[in-house]
Design a protein around this motif. Structure first.
Motif, PDB file in Angstrom:
ATOM      1  N   ARG A 269      31.567  31.727  45.328  1.00  0.00           N
ATOM      2  CA  ARG A 269      31.905  31.752  46.754  1.00  0.00           C
ATOM      3  C   ARG A 269      33.375  31.416  46.961  1.00  0.00           C
ATOM      4  NH1 ARG A 269      26.554  29.421  49.770  1.00  0.00           N
ATOM      5  NH2 ARG A 269      25.115  30.611  48.503  1.00  0.00           N
ATOM      6  N   TYR A 270      34.195  31.984  46.060  1.00  0.00           N
ATOM      7  CA  TYR A 270      35.637  31.742  46.090  1.00  0.00           C
ATOM      8  C   TYR A 270      36.274  32.662  47.118  1.00  0.00           C
ATOM      9  CZ  TYR A 270      40.402  31.102  44.387  1.00  0.00           C
ATOM     10  OH  TYR A 270      41.732  30.807  44.283  1.00  0.00           O
ATOM     11  N   LYS A 271      36.827  32.037  48.146  1.00  0.00           N
ATOM     12  CA  LYS A 271      37.448  32.772  49.238  1.00  0.00           C
ATOM     13  C   LYS A 271      38.845  32.219  49.457  1.00  0.00           C
ATOM     14  CE  LYS A 271      32.994  32.859  51.530  1.00  0.00           C
ATOM     15  NZ  LYS A 271      32.224  32.368  52.682  1.00  0.00           N
ATOM     16  N   THR A 272      39.646  32.998  50.100  1.00  0.00           N
ATOM     17  CA  THR A 272      40.942  32.489  50.509  1.00  0.00           C
ATOM     18  C   THR A 272      41.018  32.626  52.023  1.00  0.00           C
ATOM     19  OG1 THR A 272      41.948  34.661  50.172  1.00  0.00           O
ATOM     20  CG2 THR A 272      42.059  33.113  48.337  1.00  0.00           C
ATOM     21  N   GLY A 273      41.796  31.798  52.615  1.00  0.00           N
ATOM     22  CA  GLY A 273      41.955  31.869  54.058  1.00  0.00           C
ATOM     23  C   GLY A 273      42.178  30.497  54.643  1.00  0.00           C
ATOM     24  N   ALA A 274      42.839  30.479  55.750  1.00  0.00           N
ATOM     25  CA  ALA A 274      43.221  29.224  56.385  1.00  0.00           C
ATOM     26  C   ALA A 274      42.017  28.428  56.877  1.00  0.00           C
ATOM     27  CB  ALA A 274      44.160  29.512  57.553  1.00  0.00           C
ATOM     28  N   ASN A 275      40.918  29.083  57.206  1.00  0.00           N
ATOM     29  CA  ASN A 275      39.771  28.381  57.765  1.00  0.00           C
ATOM     30  C   ASN A 275      38.817  27.828  56.714  1.00  0.00           C
ATOM     31  OD1 ASN A 275      40.621  28.889  60.382  1.00  0.00           O
ATOM     32  ND2 ASN A 275      39.576  30.847  60.445  1.00  0.00           N
ATOM     33  N   TYR A 276      39.099  28.060  55.454  1.00  0.00           N
ATOM     34  CA  TYR A 276      38.233  27.599  54.379  1.00  0.00           C
ATOM     35  C   TYR A 276      38.599  26.157  54.047  1.00  0.00           C
ATOM     36  CZ  TYR A 276      35.161  28.412  50.397  1.00  0.00           C
ATOM     37  OH  TYR A 276      34.130  28.377  49.508  1.00  0.00           O
ATOM     38  N   MET A 277      37.641  25.244  54.080  1.00  0.00           N
ATOM     39  CA  MET A 277      37.900  23.819  53.882  1.00  0.00           C
ATOM     40  C   MET A 277      38.538  23.550  52.517  1.00  0.00           C
ATOM     41  SD  MET A 277      34.430  22.260  55.579  1.00  0.00           S
ATOM     42  CE  MET A 277      34.695  20.690  54.823  1.00  0.00           C
ATOM     43  N   THR A 278      39.484  22.641  52.473  1.00  0.00           N
ATOM     44  CA  THR A 278      40.242  22.356  51.249  1.00  0.00           C
ATOM     45  C   THR A 278      39.334  21.917  50.108  1.00  0.00           C
ATOM     46  OG1 THR A 278      42.150  21.738  52.559  1.00  0.00           O
ATOM     47  CG2 THR A 278      42.128  21.008  50.287  1.00  0.00           C
ATOM     48  N   ARG A 279      38.424  21.011  50.343  1.00  0.00           N
ATOM     49  CA  ARG A 279      37.531  20.542  49.271  1.00  0.00           C
ATOM     50  C   ARG A 279      36.667  21.689  48.767  1.00  0.00           C
ATOM     51  NH1 ARG A 279      35.424  17.032  46.083  1.00  0.00           N
ATOM     52  NH2 ARG A 279      33.257  16.434  46.020  1.00  0.00           N
ATOM     53  N   SER A 280      36.112  22.450  49.653  1.00  0.00           N
ATOM     54  CA  SER A 280      35.292  23.586  49.250  1.00  0.00           C
ATOM     55  C   SER A 280      36.120  24.586  48.461  1.00  0.00           C
ATOM     56  CB  SER A 280      34.683  24.279  50.472  1.00  0.00           C
ATOM     57  OG  SER A 280      33.775  23.419  51.119  1.00  0.00           O
ATOM     58  N   ARG A 281      37.337  24.812  48.881  1.00  0.00           N
ATOM     59  CA  ARG A 281      38.221  25.740  48.184  1.00  0.00           C
ATOM     60  C   ARG A 281      38.510  25.231  46.778  1.00  0.00           C
ATOM     61  NH1 ARG A 281      43.263  26.150  51.124  1.00  0.00           N
ATOM     62  NH2 ARG A 281      42.059  27.285  52.650  1.00  0.00           N
ATOM     63  N   SER A 282      38.745  23.928  46.649  1.00  0.00           N
ATOM     64  CA  SER A 282      39.043  23.335  45.353  1.00  0.00           C
ATOM     65  C   SER A 282      37.853  23.471  44.403  1.00  0.00           C
ATOM     66  CB  SER A 282      39.404  21.861  45.529  1.00  0.00           C
ATOM     67  OG  SER A 282      39.629  21.267  44.289  1.00  0.00           O
ATOM     68  N   LEU A 283      36.661  23.185  44.874  1.00  0.00           N
ATOM     69  CA  LEU A 283      35.470  23.316  44.045  1.00  0.00           C
ATOM     70  C   LEU A 283      35.222  24.779  43.671  1.00  0.00           C
ATOM     71  CD1 LEU A 283      33.085  20.846  45.886  1.00  0.00           C
ATOM     72  CD2 LEU A 283      34.206  20.515  43.670  1.00  0.00           C
ATOM     73  N   ALA A 284      35.408  25.657  44.618  1.00  0.00           N
ATOM     74  CA  ALA A 284      35.205  27.078  44.351  1.00  0.00           C
ATOM     75  C   ALA A 284      36.240  27.591  43.362  1.00  0.00           C
ATOM     76  CB  ALA A 284      35.264  27.876  45.651  1.00  0.00           C
ATOM     77  N   ARG A 285      37.480  27.145  43.488  1.00  0.00           N
ATOM     78  CA  ARG A 285      38.531  27.573  42.560  1.00  0.00           C
ATOM     79  C   ARG A 285      38.205  27.124  41.142  1.00  0.00           C
ATOM     80  NH1 ARG A 285      43.099  25.134  44.491  1.00  0.00           N
ATOM     81  NH2 ARG A 285      43.273  26.775  46.038  1.00  0.00           N
ATOM     82  N   LYS A 286      37.725  25.880  40.982  1.00  0.00           N
ATOM     83  CA  LYS A 286      37.359  25.381  39.657  1.00  0.00           C
ATOM     84  C   LYS A 286      36.204  26.198  39.087  1.00  0.00           C
ATOM     85  CE  LYS A 286      36.183  21.406  36.861  1.00  0.00           C
ATOM     86  NZ  LYS A 286      36.231  22.244  35.715  1.00  0.00           N
ATOM     87  N   CYS A 287      35.214  26.459  39.885  1.00  0.00           N
ATOM     88  CA  CYS A 287      34.086  27.292  39.457  1.00  0.00           C
ATOM     89  C   CYS A 287      34.587  28.656  38.999  1.00  0.00           C
ATOM     90  CB  CYS A 287      33.089  27.443  40.602  1.00  0.00           C
ATOM     91  SG  CYS A 287      31.744  28.609  40.277  1.00  0.00           S
ATOM     92  N   TYR A 288      35.458  29.244  39.800  1.00  0.00           N
ATOM     93  CA  TYR A 288      36.003  30.573  39.511  1.00  0.00           C
ATOM     94  C   TYR A 288      36.800  30.577  38.208  1.00  0.00           C
ATOM     95  CZ  TYR A 288      38.924  34.735  40.214  1.00  0.00           C
ATOM     96  OH  TYR A 288      39.584  35.925  40.053  1.00  0.00           O
ATOM     97  N   THR A 289      37.683  29.617  38.036  1.00  0.00           N
ATOM     98  CA  THR A 289      38.497  29.602  36.821  1.00  0.00           C
ATOM     99  C   THR A 289      37.646  29.300  35.581  1.00  0.00           C
ATOM    100  OG1 THR A 289      39.187  27.303  37.198  1.00  0.00           O
ATOM    101  CG2 THR A 289      40.670  29.025  37.971  1.00  0.00           C
ATOM    102  N   ASP A 290      36.647  28.439  35.718  1.00  0.00           N
ATOM    103  CA  ASP A 290      35.740  28.168  34.601  1.00  0.00           C
ATOM    104  C   ASP A 290      34.938  29.423  34.245  1.00  0.00           C
ATOM    105  OD1 ASP A 290      36.623  25.545  34.567  1.00  0.00           O
ATOM    106  OD2 ASP A 290      34.780  24.706  35.438  1.00  0.00           O
ATOM    107  N   ALA A 291      34.457  30.111  35.258  1.00  0.00           N
ATOM    108  CA  ALA A 291      33.686  31.332  35.020  1.00  0.00           C
ATOM    109  C   ALA A 291      34.532  32.394  34.331  1.00  0.00           C
ATOM    110  CB  ALA A 291      33.125  31.876  36.340  1.00  0.00           C
ATOM    111  N   LEU A 292      35.783  32.533  34.767  1.00  0.00           N
ATOM    112  CA  LEU A 292      36.675  33.512  34.137  1.00  0.00           C
ATOM    113  C   LEU A 292      36.947  33.150  32.680  1.00  0.00           C
ATOM    114  CD1 LEU A 292      39.364  34.444  36.813  1.00  0.00           C
ATOM    115  CD2 LEU A 292      37.358  35.748  36.088  1.00  0.00           C
ATOM    116  N   ALA A 293      37.140  31.878  32.395  1.00  0.00           N
ATOM    117  CA  ALA A 293      37.412  31.451  31.021  1.00  0.00           C
ATOM    118  C   ALA A 293      36.227  31.770  30.109  1.00  0.00           C
ATOM    119  CB  ALA A 293      37.717  29.957  30.987  1.00  0.00           C
ATOM    120  N   LYS A 294      35.026  31.511  30.580  1.00  0.00           N
ATOM    121  CA  LYS A 294      33.835  31.823  29.790  1.00  0.00           C
ATOM    122  C   LYS A 294      33.679  33.329  29.620  1.00  0.00           C
ATOM    123  CE  LYS A 294      31.364  27.661  31.133  1.00  0.00           C
ATOM    124  NZ  LYS A 294      30.272  27.102  31.917  1.00  0.00           N
ATOM    125  N   ALA A 295      33.940  34.059  30.679  1.00  0.00           N
ATOM    126  CA  ALA A 295      33.799  35.513  30.628  1.00  0.00           C
ATOM    127  C   ALA A 295      34.807  36.145  29.679  1.00  0.00           C
ATOM    128  CB  ALA A 295      33.947  36.106  32.029  1.00  0.00           C
TER     129      ALA A 295
END
Length: 70
Positions: free
Chosen positions: A29-55
């Motif tokens: 659920r990695y999104k970009t945009g001004a209305n996306y909460m900072t904490r949620s964005r941080s968790l989603a970014r970590k999930c995204y980067t971890d997923a990419l590394a495994k992939a």
């Protein structure tokens, strides 16, 4: 999935990268945009980067398998 892609070509590998990135964005659920909460964005970014590394490891194995004719 890399079905239908020729991983022996740059175009095929780029298409696979695009598929993997899109899937990781959806799953995390990695999104970009001004209305996306900072904490949620941080968790989603970590999930995204971890997923990419495994992939990337799985992609490398698939590319090598295809190079060997598998």
């Amino acid at each position: 999935s890399y079905a239908g892609l020729n991983l022996n070509t740059e175009e095929g590998r780029q298409a696979l990268d695009s598929r993997v990135s899109s899937a990781a964005r959806t799953v995390c659920r990695y999104k970009t945009g001004a209305n996306y909460m900072t904490r949620s964005r941080s968790l989603a970014r970590k999930c995204y980067t971890d997923a990419l590394a495994k992939a990337k490891k799985q992609q490398a194995a698939a590319i090598e398998d295809e190079r060997r004719g598998g």
